[in-house]
Design a protein around this motif. Structure first.
Motif, PDB file in Angstrom:
ATOM      1  N   GLY A  22       0.813  -1.213   0.000  1.00  0.00           N
ATOM      2  CA  GLY A  22       0.000   0.000   0.000  1.00  0.00           C
ATOM      3  C   GLY A  22       0.844   1.259   0.000  1.00  0.00           C
ATOM      4  O   GLY A  22       1.746   1.410   0.829  1.00  0.00           O
ATOM      5  N   ALA A  23       0.561   2.151  -0.958  1.00  0.00           N
ATOM      6  CA  ALA A  23       1.254   3.444  -0.990  1.00  0.00           C
ATOM      7  C   ALA A  23       0.318   4.500  -1.554  1.00  0.00           C
ATOM      8  O   ALA A  23      -0.472   4.223  -2.461  1.00  0.00           O
ATOM      9  N   GLU A  24       0.406   5.691  -0.981  1.00  0.00           N
ATOM     10  CA  GLU A  24      -0.317   6.823  -1.564  1.00  0.00           C
ATOM     11  C   GLU A  24       0.567   7.435  -2.645  1.00  0.00           C
ATOM     12  O   GLU A  24       1.786   7.543  -2.480  1.00  0.00           O
ATOM     13  N   VAL A  25      -0.080   7.804  -3.749  1.00  0.00           N
ATOM     14  CA  VAL A  25       0.646   8.387  -4.884  1.00  0.00           C
ATOM     15  C   VAL A  25       0.284   9.861  -4.965  1.00  0.00           C
ATOM     16  O   VAL A  25      -0.890  10.217  -4.918  1.00  0.00           O
ATOM     17  N   GLU A  37       4.695   7.881 -20.109  1.00  0.00           N
ATOM     18  CA  GLU A  37       5.718   7.781 -19.053  1.00  0.00           C
ATOM     19  C   GLU A  37       5.059   7.772 -17.674  1.00  0.00           C
ATOM     20  O   GLU A  37       5.431   6.989 -16.794  1.00  0.00           O
ATOM     21  N   THR A  38       4.056   8.654 -17.495  1.00  0.00           N
ATOM     22  CA  THR A  38       3.375   8.700 -16.193  1.00  0.00           C
ATOM     23  C   THR A  38       2.646   7.377 -15.954  1.00  0.00           C
ATOM     24  O   THR A  38       2.694   6.810 -14.860  1.00  0.00           O
ATOM     25  N   LEU A  39       2.001   6.876 -17.015  1.00  0.00           N
ATOM     26  CA  LEU A  39       1.277   5.605 -16.874  1.00  0.00           C
ATOM     27  C   LEU A  39       2.252   4.472 -16.500  1.00  0.00           C
ATOM     28  O   LEU A  39       1.941   3.626 -15.659  1.00  0.00           O
ATOM     29  N   ALA A  40       3.429   4.489 -17.127  1.00  0.00           N
ATOM     30  CA  ALA A  40       4.430   3.444 -16.829  1.00  0.00           C
ATOM     31  C   ALA A  40       4.875   3.537 -15.368  1.00  0.00           C
ATOM     32  O   ALA A  40       5.082   2.514 -14.704  1.00  0.00           O
ATOM     33  N   GLU A  41       5.000   4.761 -14.850  1.00  0.00           N
ATOM     34  CA  GLU A  41       5.402   4.900 -13.438  1.00  0.00           C
ATOM     35  C   GLU A  41       4.281   4.455 -12.506  1.00  0.00           C
ATOM     36  O   GLU A  41       4.534   3.870 -11.449  1.00  0.00           O
ATOM     37  N   ILE A  42       3.024   4.713 -12.900  1.00  0.00           N
ATOM     38  CA  ILE A  42       1.902   4.231 -12.071  1.00  0.00           C
ATOM     39  C   ILE A  42       1.915   2.703 -12.067  1.00  0.00           C
ATOM     40  O   ILE A  42       1.712   2.066 -11.037  1.00  0.00           O
ATOM     41  N   ARG A  43       2.199   2.109 -13.218  1.00  0.00           N
ATOM     42  CA  ARG A  43       2.273   0.635 -13.275  1.00  0.00           C
ATOM     43  C   ARG A  43       3.369   0.125 -12.341  1.00  0.00           C
ATOM     44  O   ARG A  43       3.177  -0.826 -11.595  1.00  0.00           O
ATOM     45  N   SER A  44       4.537   0.779 -12.362  1.00  0.00           N
ATOM     46  CA  SER A  44       5.630   0.354 -11.460  1.00  0.00           C
ATOM     47  C   SER A  44       5.200   0.505 -10.015  1.00  0.00           C
ATOM     48  O   SER A  44       5.471  -0.374  -9.181  1.00  0.00           O
ATOM     49  N   ALA A  45       4.522   1.624  -9.711  1.00  0.00           N
ATOM     50  CA  ALA A  45       4.089   1.853  -8.316  1.00  0.00           C
ATOM     51  C   ALA A  45       3.100   0.768  -7.895  1.00  0.00           C
ATOM     52  O   ALA A  45       3.132   0.284  -6.759  1.00  0.00           O
ATOM     53  N   LEU A  47       2.925  -2.338  -9.152  1.00  0.00           N
ATOM     54  CA  LEU A  47       3.635  -3.621  -9.009  1.00  0.00           C
ATOM     55  C   LEU A  47       4.497  -3.630  -7.746  1.00  0.00           C
ATOM     56  O   LEU A  47       4.616  -4.651  -7.074  1.00  0.00           O
ATOM     57  N   ASP A  48       5.054  -2.476  -7.392  1.00  0.00           N
ATOM     58  CA  ASP A  48       5.915  -2.393  -6.195  1.00  0.00           C
ATOM     59  C   ASP A  48       5.106  -2.470  -4.907  1.00  0.00           C
ATOM     60  O   ASP A  48       5.599  -2.951  -3.890  1.00  0.00           O
ATOM     61  N   ASN A  49       3.879  -1.928  -4.933  1.00  0.00           N
ATOM     62  CA  ASN A  49       3.122  -1.742  -3.678  1.00  0.00           C
ATOM     63  C   ASN A  49       1.838  -2.566  -3.590  1.00  0.00           C
ATOM     64  O   ASN A  49       1.155  -2.548  -2.577  1.00  0.00           O
ATOM     65  N   CYS A  50       1.456  -3.223  -4.680  1.00  0.00           N
ATOM     66  CA  CYS A  50       0.263  -4.095  -4.751  1.00  0.00           C
ATOM     67  C   CYS A  50      -1.057  -3.326  -4.712  1.00  0.00           C
ATOM     68  O   CYS A  50      -2.039  -3.751  -5.312  1.00  0.00           O
ATOM     69  N   VAL A  51      -1.114  -2.221  -3.988  1.00  0.00           N
ATOM     70  CA  VAL A  51      -2.304  -1.354  -4.022  1.00  0.00           C
ATOM     71  C   VAL A  51      -1.816   0.083  -3.855  1.00  0.00           C
ATOM     72  O   VAL A  51      -0.932   0.352  -3.030  1.00  0.00           O
ATOM     73  N   ILE A  52      -2.396   0.977  -4.681  1.00  0.00           N
ATOM     74  CA  ILE A  52      -1.986   2.382  -4.605  1.00  0.00           C
ATOM     75  C   ILE A  52      -3.227   3.257  -4.450  1.00  0.00           C
ATOM     76  O   ILE A  52      -4.327   2.868  -4.865  1.00  0.00           O
ATOM     77  N   PHE A  53      -3.022   4.429  -3.837  1.00  0.00           N
ATOM     78  CA  PHE A  53      -4.143   5.299  -3.501  1.00  0.00           C
ATOM     79  C   PHE A  53      -3.844   6.716  -4.001  1.00  0.00           C
ATOM     80  O   PHE A  53      -2.724   7.201  -3.835  1.00  0.00           O
ATOM     81  N   PHE A  54      -4.852   7.327  -4.597  1.00  0.00           N
ATOM     82  CA  PHE A  54      -4.742   8.708  -5.072  1.00  0.00           C
ATOM     83  C   PHE A  54      -5.788   9.512  -4.304  1.00  0.00           C
ATOM     84  O   PHE A  54      -6.968   9.142  -4.327  1.00  0.00           O
ATOM     85  N   ARG A  55      -5.401  10.594  -3.659  1.00  0.00           N
ATOM     86  CA  ARG A  55      -6.374  11.404  -2.920  1.00  0.00           C
ATOM     87  C   ARG A  55      -6.752  12.652  -3.713  1.00  0.00           C
ATOM     88  O   ARG A  55      -6.063  13.033  -4.669  1.00  0.00           O
ATOM     89  N   ASN A  56      -7.856  13.279  -3.286  1.00  0.00           N
ATOM     90  CA  ASN A  56      -8.299  14.572  -3.835  1.00  0.00           C
ATOM     91  C   ASN A  56      -8.471  14.551  -5.344  1.00  0.00           C
ATOM     92  O   ASN A  56      -8.085  15.504  -6.035  1.00  0.00           O
TER      93      ASN A  56
END
Ligand code: SIN
Length: 291
Positions: A22-25, A37-45, A47-56
């Motif tokens: 779990g990580a907030e992005v 490029e941004t999409l590729a970094e979201i994919r890495s995030a 895969l690295d964290n299994c679940v990611i969260f975007f606020r606001n």
């Protein structure tokens, strides 16, 4: 707040919310068309964290759909009606008069399908003043922490996964449960869509190549074994797979979006806000055949 920072990305920043997953992005506006490029970094995030969260985030259904479509085909829930205006989006609603919530047991989405969902995006439209959090658990850690003996024993087991009449719901159908709850959500007939599937218990993630324990509430037995033979081991593995040290818990705010990798995560929607309303927009992205 003690925040672990990860600065390996150029286009975004991540803050881990727990040791296990779990990580907030930060730094991404999902309402905009994102560059590759941004999409590729979201994919890495992811895969690295299994679940990611975007606020606001401030997303219309069309904008949430546009983001989801960047990840693949949209998966339609075989049992639950989508929104009239956007059938691809499942509106998860619980009002003060409803007792049960949707997703209130440990599971991974569409495990009963031959090709279960790769990922789920859940966007918070309205959240209770307290409660209604979602928990997640890391199934790589669940597998890796088993003894070598247990790993050997389960290596070739295959699970029988069903989409309705779960043992965990006392064998009742989704229709019966939603009717008894006077649920705001509508159940539909799956027609000839396949809703029972057999999958490997130990799955290899198609992108990371790591092995994980692929289990959840849809698992009813092991292929080729009786219920009585299967149940003690399923019970042990389910308990093991959600040990606190494998989990994280996300506190929603209106405008939060969670994106989880169903291939390596189970989740659980906590039902602890009896007098309040919670409304979420869920989109699942199609996945591939587990191996
Ligand atoms: C689900 O199981 O997809 C629902 C999760 C939630 O509402 O938190």
């Amino acid at each position: 707040m003690n925040v672990l920072r990860n600065s390996t990305y150029q286009r975004l920043e991540t803050h881990k919310i727990a040791g296990a997953l779990g990580a907030e992005v930060e730094g991404v506006d999902l309402s905009q068309e994102l560059d590759d490029e941004t999409l590729a970094e979201i994919r890495s995030a992811l895969l690295d964290n299994c679940v990611i969260f975007f606020r606001n985030q401030s997303l219309t259904p069309d904008q949430q759909l546009a983001f989801a479509r960047r990840w693949g085909e949209i998966h339609f829930h075989p049992f639950m009606e989508g929104m009239k205006s956007h059938p691809e989006i499942l509106e998860i609603v619980k009002t003060p008069t409803e007792k049960k919530n949707f997703g209130g047991s440990w599971h991974t989405d569409q495990m009963f399908s031959p090709q279960p969902a790769m990922g789920t995006m859940l966007y918070a439209k309205q959240v209770p003043s307290a409660g209604g959090d979602t928990m997640f658990t890391n199934q790589y850690l669940a597998y890796e922490s088993l003894s070598d003996g247990m790993k050997r024993m389960i290596a070739d087991l295959r699970t029988v996964c069903v989409g309705d009449h779960f043992k965990g719901h006392g064998g009742k159908s989704r229709k019966e449960i939603h009717a008894a709850n006077q649920s705001s959500m509508r159940v539909k007939d799956p027609g000839d869509v396949q809703t029972t599937s057999v999958h490997p218990l130990v799955r290899t993630h198609p992108e990371t190549g790591r092995k994980l324990l692929y289990i959840g509430g849809h698992v009813q037995s092991f292929d080729g074994m009786t219920d009585a033979e299967s149940e003690p081991l399923i019970e042990f593995l389910m308990k093991h797979s959600v040990r606190p040290e494998f989990t994280c818990r996300f506190r929603w705010e209106t405008g939060s979006l969670a994106f989880w990798d169903n291939r390596c995560v189970q989740h659980f929607a906590i039902n602890d806000y009896p007098a309040e309303t919670r409304i979420m927009h869920r989109i699942t992205v199609c996945g591939d055949t587990p191996f």
